[in-house]
Every structure is written in structure tokens, then in C-alpha cells.
Scaffold this active site. Structure first.
Site, PDB file in Angstrom:
ATOM      1  N   ARG A  80      -4.935  50.624  88.175  1.00 34.41           N
ATOM      2  CA  ARG A  80      -4.600  49.299  88.722  1.00 34.41           C
ATOM      3  C   ARG A  80      -3.171  48.952  88.264  1.00 34.41           C
ATOM      4  O   ARG A  80      -2.803  49.232  87.129  1.00 34.41           O
ATOM      5  CB  ARG A  80      -5.592  48.208  88.259  1.00 34.41           C
ATOM      6  CG  ARG A  80      -6.985  48.382  88.841  1.00 34.41           C
ATOM      7  CD  ARG A  80      -7.903  47.207  88.511  1.00 34.41           C
ATOM      8  NE  ARG A  80      -7.581  46.022  89.320  1.00 34.41           N
ATOM      9  CZ  ARG A  80      -8.118  44.823  89.101  1.00 34.41           C
ATOM     10  NH1 ARG A  80      -8.940  44.637  88.089  1.00 34.41           N
ATOM     11  NH2 ARG A  80      -7.809  43.793  89.873  1.00 34.41           N
ATOM     12  N   GLN A 187     -14.874  35.884  90.960  1.00 33.28           N
ATOM     13  CA  GLN A 187     -15.023  36.020  89.508  1.00 33.28           C
ATOM     14  C   GLN A 187     -15.398  34.684  88.859  1.00 33.28           C
ATOM     15  O   GLN A 187     -16.102  34.643  87.854  1.00 33.28           O
ATOM     16  CB  GLN A 187     -13.724  36.516  88.865  1.00 33.28           C
ATOM     17  CG  GLN A 187     -13.378  37.965  89.144  1.00 33.28           C
ATOM     18  CD  GLN A 187     -12.459  38.142  90.334  1.00 33.28           C
ATOM     19  OE1 GLN A 187     -12.542  37.368  91.308  1.00 33.28           O
ATOM     20  NE2 GLN A 187     -11.598  39.138  90.304  1.00 33.28           N
ATOM     21  N   ASP A 228      -2.170  38.359  83.832  1.00 33.85           N
ATOM     22  CA  ASP A 228      -2.205  39.818  83.848  1.00 33.85           C
ATOM     23  C   ASP A 228      -0.874  40.422  83.453  1.00 33.85           C
ATOM     24  O   ASP A 228      -0.810  41.562  82.988  1.00 33.85           O
ATOM     25  CB  ASP A 228      -2.639  40.293  85.237  1.00 33.85           C
ATOM     26  CG  ASP A 228      -4.088  39.906  85.494  1.00 33.85           C
ATOM     27  OD1 ASP A 228      -4.329  38.735  85.849  1.00 33.85           O
ATOM     28  OD2 ASP A 228      -4.976  40.758  85.291  1.00 33.85           O
TER      29      ASP A 228
HETATM   30  C1  LIG Z   1      -7.978  37.603  80.407  1.00 30.28           C
HETATM   31  S1  LIG Z   1      -6.984  38.047  81.704  1.00 30.28           S
HETATM   32  C2  LIG Z   1      -8.132  38.190  83.023  1.00 30.28           C
HETATM   33  C3  LIG Z   1      -7.406  38.206  84.348  1.00 30.28           C
HETATM   34  O1  LIG Z   1      -7.760  39.387  85.091  1.00 30.28           O
HETATM   35  C4  LIG Z   1      -8.333  38.951  86.301  1.00 30.28           C
HETATM   36  O2  LIG Z   1      -8.094  39.816  87.365  1.00 30.28           O
HETATM   37  P1  LIG Z   1      -9.231  40.886  87.767  1.00 30.28           P
HETATM   38  O3  LIG Z   1     -10.544  40.178  87.720  1.00 30.28           O
HETATM   39  O4  LIG Z   1      -8.815  41.329  89.162  1.00 30.28           O
HETATM   40  O5  LIG Z   1      -9.095  41.997  86.761  1.00 30.28           O
HETATM   41  C5  LIG Z   1      -7.699  37.604  86.536  1.00 30.28           C
HETATM   42  O6  LIG Z   1      -6.359  37.713  86.950  1.00 30.28           O
HETATM   43  C6  LIG Z   1      -7.813  37.017  85.155  1.00 30.28           C
HETATM   44  O7  LIG Z   1      -7.059  35.897  84.911  1.00 30.28           O
END
Ligand SMILES: CSC[C@H]1O[C@H](OP(=O)(O)O)[C@H](O)[C@@H]1O
Length: 339
Positions: A80, A187, A228
């Protein structure tokens, strides 16, 4: 009690399969770097710090399994593109491997495994420090809004944005939390709601498009999200929808905080324009848990992240304190002090 996001048992990596939460609790076992990379790409495990920790264990597995270690590192780094924690962990494990590869194999493997466990434990401690500093931005009683999942499920434990809420509760504060559902992977609705309600928090899910109206109708004391990747000037990449949330927060005079460990800062990115944005399959938007919600031939643009400009960020909550404006200067100072 929330199951552990990431576990290292009998020299195997087991991951809570977040694609099934909250309806099923199932773990995926990874015994190689390849299996770990697939689990990251398919979002079995997700969240910037969590994928960094998973990648570290993936490289401990690569060292133990033999084969081309650098190829394994490349595979994990390609899983990713946006969360810089992934690359930070890969580089840290690569450096260690090359410093120890001429040692007897069992000793080298022991060193690699110990480093991955250290990265795991460090993340939890860092998140507690983020919570310690971050809870100061919340009142004794109030309401906050968060986006996506930046909790224990996105880290090795405790969480970053949700760690702030945990620390506030531990300090006796009563905060009602609103969670954006966070299209398209939901999420917020599926992970943050599950995580916070499992720990007894007062959490309410709203659609992403409700956030501005909520701010217009009731007092929201702060918006707190994860990140991120944070550029040198303070621009922050986070889950798609964060940028529009920050615009709404500014319009309504709501403080907007980003909670993230220093490992999320990437000084090689001068500004948010330099942060690579992941684009995911349009099927994530056309379907909801396998059910078609629009015709298969519908064109979809599906960036998984967006960039919030530093001008909309009130402060960045880190394990070294809250970084406030002027962000570029204070980021540089904080990172130099941490070295
Ligand atoms: C603690 S940072 C988590 C951060 O990652 C998530 O993205 P994904 O679920 O696509 O990995 C999202 O940006 C969160 O804020």
C-alpha cells in the site's frame, strides 16, 4: 474486550481479519512475507501504524524462511503506498537484517524477531503518550467527532485518535463521540463504533455527509482524526473524507486535530502534493459487503486518502506533545529534539 489486532504466536503472525468485523471474529495466520503483504493489500490489517507493525513481523518471517530478503521487503513496501509507517518499518528491519545477515541463522532470526516485537510494543507506548497529551484538548464534558478508524484496530493497541478518547475517559472526562461511517469501506461504522462501544464509550455513527449539519446543530468540541502521512509543512494525508471534514470544522469554528506518531511524518515530502495517494478498485464503491448498490458499469473514482492542508489543522498530537502553528517550523524542531 477488544481482541488484539496483531499477535505474534509460535513464530507466526496472526491478524484479526478486519474485513469481517464486527460480525465475525476470525484471525488470518501469516507464515511468510508474501502472506503478510497480501493481508495488508487486502486490508485484513489496516491503519498506518498497524500495517507498519505487520510488515515488521513479515520481514522477521522472511529472515526465518530464507530466500531473497530484499525481494520480500520490496513486496511488503509495494502492498500500500500512502501510510509512511509501512516504509519506515521496512527500512528499519532491512537495516537490521543487513547488519546481522552474516551471523549464524538462529542468532540473526532472533534479532529480527526481537526488533519486530520491539516495534510492536513501542507503538502501544507511543499511543498512550499521544493520548496523554491529546486529552488536554477535550473538556470535562463534551462531544467530539472522528473519521475512519484510528484506534486499537489501526495500531498495535490503544489507538491514536481513539487513544485520545481513551485517555480522556481515564482522566474522568465524559465525551460523547460521533463517528463518521467513512465510505466506502465503512471503517467508522464497522470498526470505530465496534471498538468504542466494546470499551463502553458513548458512540454514535453518522453518515459522512451529516458531519457539517451536526456541527451546525450541536456543540462539537473537537474533530480528532488519525493520519497516514504528514508532510514537512504539516499537510496531512488521511482517509478520504478527512479534508471535507476539516473544511466543515473550520467553517463552524471547531478545532481540528490530527493524532499521529512521529513515524507518520515524512520530511522527504515537502508538502501534501508530494504524498502518494492510493486509488483502490471501484468495486469498493459499487458494492457494499458484496451487494451491488449501483450498476457494474458505473464509472467510479476511488481515492482511498485525501490531503488536509496545514491551514485547516489546529494541532498535531504526537508522543512528544501537541505541535501547533507555525507547523513547518515546529515539526522540524520536534523531530530534531526526538533524535
Ligand atoms: C492510526 S492511523 C489509521 C488511518 O489508516 C486508515 O486508513 P485505512 O483504513 O485505509 O488503512 C485511516 O486513514 C486512518 O486514519
Amino acid at each position: 474486550m477488544l481482541p488484539e489486532t496483531i499477535k505474534w504466536e509460535d513464530k507466526k503472525l496472526t491478524l484479526l481479519d478486519q474485513r469481517l468485523l464486527p460480525f465475525e471474529l476470525r484471525r488470518v495466520v501469516c507464515e511468510s512475507a508474501e502472506e503478510t503483504a497480501r493481508a495488508i493489500k487486502e486490508m485484513v490489517v489496516r491503519g498506518a501504524p498497524a500495517i507498519g507493525v505487520a510488515a515488521a513481523y513479515g520481514l522477521a518471517l522472511a529472515a526465518a524462511n530464507g530466500g531473497d530478503f530484499d525481494e520480500a521487503a520490496k513486496l511488503l513496501a509495494a502492498s500500500r503506498p500512502t501510510a509512511v509507517n509501512l516504509f519506515w518499518a521496512v527500512e528499519r528491519m532491512k537495516d537490521l537484517y543487513h547488519a546481522n545477515k552474516d551471523k549464524p541463522n538462529d542468532e540473526m532470526c532472533r534479532v529480527m524477531e526481537a526488533e519486530a516485537v520491539k516495534i510492536h510494543n513501542e507503538d502501544i507506548e507511543i499511543n498512550r503518550k499521544i493520548g496523554f497529551y491529546g486529552q488536554s484538548v477535550l473538556p470535562r464534558t463534551g462531544a467530539a467527532l472522528t473519521h475512519c478508524n484510528a484506534g486499537a484496530l489501526a495500531t498495535a493497541g490503544y489507538g491514536t485518535a481513539l487513544g485520545v478518547f481513551r485517555a480522556a475517559a481515564e482522566a474522568g472526562k465524559e465525551i460523547k463521540i460521533f463517528a463518521d461511517e467513512t465510505r466506502p469501506r465503512l471503517q467508522g461504522a464497522l470498526l470505530t463504533s465496534f471498538e468504542l462501544s466494546s470499551d463502553g464509550f458513548d458512540v454514535t455513527v453518522i453518515t459522512d455527509s451529516t458531519a457539517a449539519f451536526l456541527m451546525s446543530r450541536r456543540k462539537i468540541d473537537a474533530v480528532i482524526t488519525g493520519a497516514d502521512r504528514i508532510a514537512a509543512n504539516g499537510d496531512a494525508a488521511n482517509k478520504i473524507g478527512t479534508y471535507s471534514l476539516a473544511i466543515a470544522a473550520r467553517f463552524h469554528g471547531v478545532p481540528f486535530y490530527v493524532a499521529a506518531p512521529l513515524s507518520t511524518f515524512d520530511l522527504k515530502c515537502a508538502s501534501g502534493a508530494d504524498i502518494p495517494i492510493e486509488y483502490r478498485d471501484g468495486r469498493e464503491v459499487r458494492e457494499l459487503r458484496g451487494v451491488k448498490v449501483m450498476p457494474e458499469d458505473t464509472d467510479v473514482w476511488n481515492p482511498s486518502f485525501d490531503v488536509t492542508p496545514r491551514s485547516l489543522i489546529t494541532g498535531i498530537i504526537t508522543e512528544r506533545g501537541i505541535i501547533r502553528a507555525p507547523l513547518a517550523e515546529n515539526i522540524k524542531k520536534t523531530i530534531e529534539e526526538d533524535r
